[in-house]
Design an enzyme around this catalytic site. Structure first.
Site, PDB file in Angstrom:
ATOM      1  N   HIS A 157       0.802  -1.228   0.000  1.00  0.00           N
ATOM      2  CA  HIS A 157       0.000   0.000   0.000  1.00  0.00           C
ATOM      3  C   HIS A 157       0.834   1.278   0.000  1.00  0.00           C
ATOM      4  O   HIS A 157       0.286   2.372  -0.038  1.00  0.00           O
ATOM      5  CB  HIS A 157      -0.959   0.023   1.196  1.00  0.00           C
TER       6      HIS A 157
HETATM    7  C1  UD1 Z   1      -2.153   5.438   6.006  1.00  0.00           C
HETATM    8  C2  UD1 Z   1      -0.860   5.885   6.680  1.00  0.00           C
HETATM    9  C3  UD1 Z   1       0.179   4.778   6.545  1.00  0.00           C
HETATM   10  C4  UD1 Z   1      -0.368   3.451   7.054  1.00  0.00           C
HETATM   11  C5  UD1 Z   1      -1.650   3.145   6.323  1.00  0.00           C
HETATM   12  C6  UD1 Z   1      -2.253   1.863   6.773  1.00  0.00           C
HETATM   13  C7  UD1 Z   1      -0.323   8.292   6.577  1.00  0.00           C
HETATM   14  C8  UD1 Z   1       0.507   9.301   5.916  1.00  0.00           C
HETATM   15  N1  UD1 Z   1      -0.302   7.066   6.024  1.00  0.00           N
HETATM   16  O1  UD1 Z   1      -1.896   5.295   4.616  1.00  0.00           O
HETATM   17  O2  UD1 Z   1       1.296   5.130   7.321  1.00  0.00           O
HETATM   18  O3  UD1 Z   1       0.590   2.448   6.834  1.00  0.00           O
HETATM   19  O4  UD1 Z   1      -2.571   4.206   6.562  1.00  0.00           O
HETATM   20  O5  UD1 Z   1      -3.403   1.574   6.065  1.00  0.00           O
HETATM   21  O6  UD1 Z   1      -0.967   8.575   7.557  1.00  0.00           O
HETATM   22  N2  UD1 Z   1      -9.315   4.827   1.713  1.00  0.00           N
HETATM   23  C9  UD1 Z   1     -10.515   4.186   1.657  1.00  0.00           C
HETATM   24  N3  UD1 Z   1     -11.100   3.822   2.830  1.00  0.00           N
HETATM   25  C10 UD1 Z   1     -10.549   4.057   4.036  1.00  0.00           C
HETATM   26  C11 UD1 Z   1      -9.311   4.715   4.076  1.00  0.00           C
HETATM   27  C12 UD1 Z   1      -8.700   5.082   2.916  1.00  0.00           C
HETATM   28  O7  UD1 Z   1     -11.063   3.934   0.589  1.00  0.00           O
HETATM   29  O8  UD1 Z   1     -11.133   3.691   5.063  1.00  0.00           O
HETATM   30  C13 UD1 Z   1      -8.633   5.185   0.442  1.00  0.00           C
HETATM   31  C14 UD1 Z   1      -8.869   6.603   0.033  1.00  0.00           C
HETATM   32  O9  UD1 Z   1      -9.082   6.626  -1.311  1.00  0.00           O
HETATM   33  C15 UD1 Z   1      -7.555   7.307   0.360  1.00  0.00           C
HETATM   34  C16 UD1 Z   1      -6.548   6.176   0.242  1.00  0.00           C
HETATM   35  O10 UD1 Z   1      -7.246   4.986   0.598  1.00  0.00           O
HETATM   36  O11 UD1 Z   1      -7.318   8.327  -0.505  1.00  0.00           O
HETATM   37  C17 UD1 Z   1      -5.365   6.331   1.152  1.00  0.00           C
HETATM   38  O12 UD1 Z   1      -5.745   6.534   2.485  1.00  0.00           O
HETATM   39  P1  UD1 Z   1      -4.854   7.448   3.487  1.00  0.00           P
HETATM   40  O13 UD1 Z   1      -5.422   7.420   4.864  1.00  0.00           O
HETATM   41  O14 UD1 Z   1      -4.606   8.765   2.887  1.00  0.00           O
HETATM   42  O15 UD1 Z   1      -3.449   6.741   3.462  1.00  0.00           O
HETATM   43  P2  UD1 Z   1      -3.051   5.222   3.559  1.00  0.00           P
HETATM   44  O16 UD1 Z   1      -2.439   4.840   2.266  1.00  0.00           O
HETATM   45  O17 UD1 Z   1      -4.170   4.393   4.086  1.00  0.00           O
END
Ligand code: UD1
Length: 364
Positions: A209
């Site tokens: 991820h």
């Molecule tokens: C975040 C953390 C990362 C951690 C990871 C675990 C930061 C900078 N990154 O990254 O350190 O390892 O979580 O998962 O804080 N999304 C969904 N549903 C959700 C959450 C996210 O669909 O419940 C999608 C959204 O499109 C979003 C993307 O996933 O844009 C990324 O989510 P985000 O929280 O920005 O970062 P992670 O890649 O999850």
């Protein structure tokens, strides 16, 4: 004493669960320690958040900031604005943050600027790679924290090298491992284990991820192709993070031994890991869990903020180096893998130690 416990993203939930349990235990012994659970809403899907609350018996949050997804700045700023509003209504005595996600950094800044002390659980770990948002979150959080609850001697050394007084550093162990050890008897097979079926130690678990691995289509496609090439048809089960899922759908690839599924619950994921032949990942937390479960782990990153998983545990870093990946697969196929052991104080009692330190520090 009122402690704000901050959680926002999936890897936070297994870290706060045992801390809350230890606080409740201290309360039952008459200690004056109360908490407010603040969920920032950084992760919001059922399988990224609610499932963890249910399985790990985390109480409903007192506040949900519902910040949702956004750019780094949008998400960080959104959390800061909403957490400040809560503190303006009622200040807490301590803001306890865990890990290195945006929620961790955002809330620590807000609290510190309101003269509330900050405790960082998992303080001091460093990858040295500031292209990762998490490394910036770690450095900023540690630069303003008052108490550091650390997972390793290396983290202690990193903090001392950055000028942090020894008296602020408490080497307690690993709260993520508290949760793992407390729940091994609760693990159960996910549906795919029986429907495929999978056989113990005859499949690989894949999780990816990191933006650096999944955001660029051609790089991600090559990575998957290499994994398939070296896998010798061993089933690869890939519970895909929402971020990764989007790109998988776009690339629309199909390989007979690659099984992409939705993110799993904690109990199902760790059942799968515990019974697998190996895990291939770019997660940090997963490398800690494979170390404790004694499962071979290949990390598709060039650096790690958890070097003990390599020096003591079962993890090897291969980054995006195809030759290193090939060698790692050869070792797996021939059953040659280093015997790992468990890092000091990863014994299931880190949260108890944290709460005992808080009782002492705040004279409760
Ligand atoms: C975040 C953390 C990362 C951690 C990871 C675990 C930061 C900078 N990154 O990254 O350190 O390892 O979580 O998962 O804080 N999304 C969904 N549903 C959700 C959450 C996210 O669909 O419940 C999608 C959204 O499109 C979003 C993307 O996933 O844009 C990324 O989510 P985000 O929280 O920005 O970062 P992670 O890649 O999850």
């Amino acid at each position: 004493m009122l402690v704000d416990i901050i959680a926002g993203a999936r890897p936070n939930f297994m870290k706060i669960s045992p801390i809350i349990k230890s606080i409740k235990e201290a309360q039952s012994k008459g200690k004056n320690i109360n908490f407010r659970l603040i969920h920032t809403g950084q992760h919001y899907d059922k399988n990224m958040s609610d499932n963890f609350f249910e399985q790990l018996q985390i109480p409903a949050p007192h506040y949900n900031l519902n910040v949702g997804s956004g750019s780094q700045a949008q998400q960080t700023a959104g959390i800061m604005i909403k957490y400040e509003e809560i503190l303006e209504k009622e200040k807490s005595d301590l803001c306890l943050v865990v890990g290195d996600v945006n929620s961790t950094m955002a809330c620590s800044i807000v609290a510190k600027k309101m003269n509330i002390r900050v405790a960082h659980v998992e303080g001091g770990i460093r990858s040295g790679d500031s292209t990762m948002p998490e490394e910036i979150n770690r450095m900023v959080t540690d630069s303003i924290s008052d108490f550091f609850f650390t997972t390793s001697e290396i983290a202690n050394e990193n903090l001392k090298n950055e000028g942090i007084a020894k008296s602020k550093i408490y080497f307690v162990g690993n709260t993520m491992i508290d949760t793992l050890l407390a729940n091994t008897t609760n693990f159960f097979p996910p549906q795919i284990f029986t429907t495929l079926p999978l056989h113990k130690k005859k499949y690989i678990v894949l999780t990816l991820h990191r933006p650096s691995n999944v955001d660029e289509e051609s790089l991600f496609a090559t990575l998957i192709q290499n994994l398939i090439k070296f896998s010798s048809q061993i089933p690869i089960v890939f519970p895909a993070h929402p971020r990764t899922k989007k790109i998988i759908e776009k690339l629309n690839f199909s390989f007979s031994n690659l099984f992409v599924i939705d993110p799993l619950s904690y109990f199902e994921f760790n059942f799968l890991v515990q019974n697998s032949m190996a895990v291939i990942t770019d997660s940090g937390g997963v490398t800690e869990e494979t170390t404790v479960l004694n499962v071979p782990c290949i990390t598709l990153r060039n650096s790690t903020e958890r070097p003990e998983t390599c020096s003591i545990g079962t993890n090897v870093l291969v980054g995006l180096d195809t030759e290193k990946l090939k060698t790692a697969f050869e070792n797996l196929h021939s059953g040659v893998w280093k015997a790992g052991s468990i890092p000091p104080l990863w014994d299931g009692k880190a949260s108890e130690r944290i709460v005992n330190h808080l009782i002492e520090i705040f004279n409760l």
